[in-house]
Design an enzyme around this catalytic site. Structure first.
Site, short mmCIF file in Angstrom:
data_model
loop_
_atom_site.label_atom_id
_atom_site.label_comp_id
_atom_site.label_asym_id
_atom_site.label_seq_id
_atom_site.Cartn_x
_atom_site.Cartn_y
_atom_site.Cartn_z
N ALA A 1 -28.49 21.43 21.39
CA ALA A 1 -28.36 20.08 21.93
C ALA A 1 -29.60 19.29 21.51
CB ALA A 1 -28.24 20.14 23.45
N GLY B 1 -27.05 25.07 22.09
CA GLY B 1 -25.72 24.46 22.07
C GLY B 1 -24.99 24.71 20.76
N GLU C 1 -23.45 27.99 21.20
CA GLU C 1 -22.36 27.83 22.18
C GLU C 1 -21.15 27.14 21.55
OE1 GLU C 1 -25.14 25.96 24.95
OE2 GLU C 1 -24.50 27.41 26.46
N GLU D 1 -32.95 28.49 24.96
CA GLU D 1 -33.20 27.51 26.03
C GLU D 1 -34.33 27.92 26.95
OE1 GLU D 1 -30.23 28.56 25.03
OE2 GLU D 1 -28.79 26.92 24.99
#
Ligand code: CO8
Length: 259
Positions: free
Chosen positions: A66, A110, A113, A133
């Site tokens: 992200a 992300g 993911e 993260e």
């Protein structure tokens, strides 16, 4: 449709290809990029000519996570009130046609993911996966703590999530995260060949197969087996089943009509 952070194209008129396109930020998944990705996925899903979708990045990065710059100043109120993540990230779960992630370079946070939300991952030999993260003072937020253990087991998932280390393509294949590893220069050929193969099969059987395999991760074994049996039975009501089996019996190629 013109996009700013992704590009789209079709291959062989049957495969939709979405390329994440923020190379300077290693394809960091900004909210605007995720909106575009959702729009492109829905458009290909609705396009009758398309039988399979491939999501890819560039040589250096599938996606490095992200967008940390965009997230850096968010407060709890910002993310909770606006339901940051789920709104734009869950589109992919609703796509009924198969989605293949063709991953080269970094697939982190992300990005990892997103790859795991796809139906399967084909990796280039330079791919690196991780959930870093923890290094940013947060945890995975788009399903990583749930999908990673389902893919690689608790021990390796804990290792990756708690240390934030990366695993290379070879380790990811051995752990079951990726279905195949190929040389970098063969990545798109391999992913497109798989997608074209899938696109050539009966659409309903393909969608039913995807739905059934996904069930394996959502409920009990008994529920999943029953769900599979019902859809298995239902496919005998399709013309494609008659065509596929008749073609086999008569030693000729099948011509599926998606009916
Ligand atoms: N967000 C924003 N910018 C990024 C990101 C990112 N995730 N990753 C890299 N960039 C930018 C860098 O800031 C740099 O920009 P600039 O040139 O302007 O300084 C550029 O991309 C190139 O990066 P590097 O110079 O760092 O390249 P290196 O080859 O030295 O390193 C790495 C590559 C190791 C991938 C490194 O960039 C890195 O560690 N990136 C961050 C990886 C990371 O922590 N990802 C997890 C982010 S958090 C997350 O994904 C939570 C998901 C929650 C669910 C989704 C919610 C919406």
């Amino acid at each position: 449709m013109a996009y700013e952070f992704i590009t789209t194209r079709t291959e062989g008129e049957k495969v939709g290809v979405i390329t994440l396109n923020r190379p300077k930020q290693l394809n960091a998944l900004s909210p605007a990029l995720m909106v575009e990705l959702g729009q492109a996925l829905k458009a290909f899903d609705a396009d009758e000519a398309i039988g399979c979708i491939v999501i890819t990045g560039n040589e250096k990065a599938f996606a490095a996570g992200a967008d940390i710059g965009a997230m850096a100043t968010y407060t709890f109120a910002d993310v909770y009130r606006d339901d940051y993540i789920t709104r734009d990230w869950e589109t992919i779960g609703g796509i009924r046609k198969p989605v293949i992630a063709a991953v080269s370079g970094f697939a982190l946070g992300g990005g990892c993911e997103l790859a795991m939300m796809c139906d399967f991952i084909i990796a280039a030999d330079n791919a690196k996966f991780g959930q870093p993260e923890i290094k940013l003072g947060i945890i995975p937020g788009a399903g990583g703590t749930q999908r990673l253990p389902r893919a690689v087991g608790k021990a390796k998932a804990m290792d990756l999530v708690l240390t934030g280390r990366m695993m290379d393509a070879k380790e990811a294949e051995a752990a079951g995260l990726v279905s195949r590893v190929v040389p970098l220069d063969k990545l798109m050929d391999e992913a497109l060949a798989a997608a074209l193969m899938i696109s050539g099969y009966g659409r309903m059987a393909v969608m039913a197969a995807k739905e059934c395999v996904n069930k394996a991760f959502e409920g009990t074994l008994a529920d999943g087996v029953m769900f599979e049996r019902r859809l298995f039975h239902a496919l005998f009501a399709t013309a494609d089943q008659k065509e596929g089996m008749d073609a086999f019996v008569n030693k000729r190629p099948a011509a599926f009509k998606n009916q």
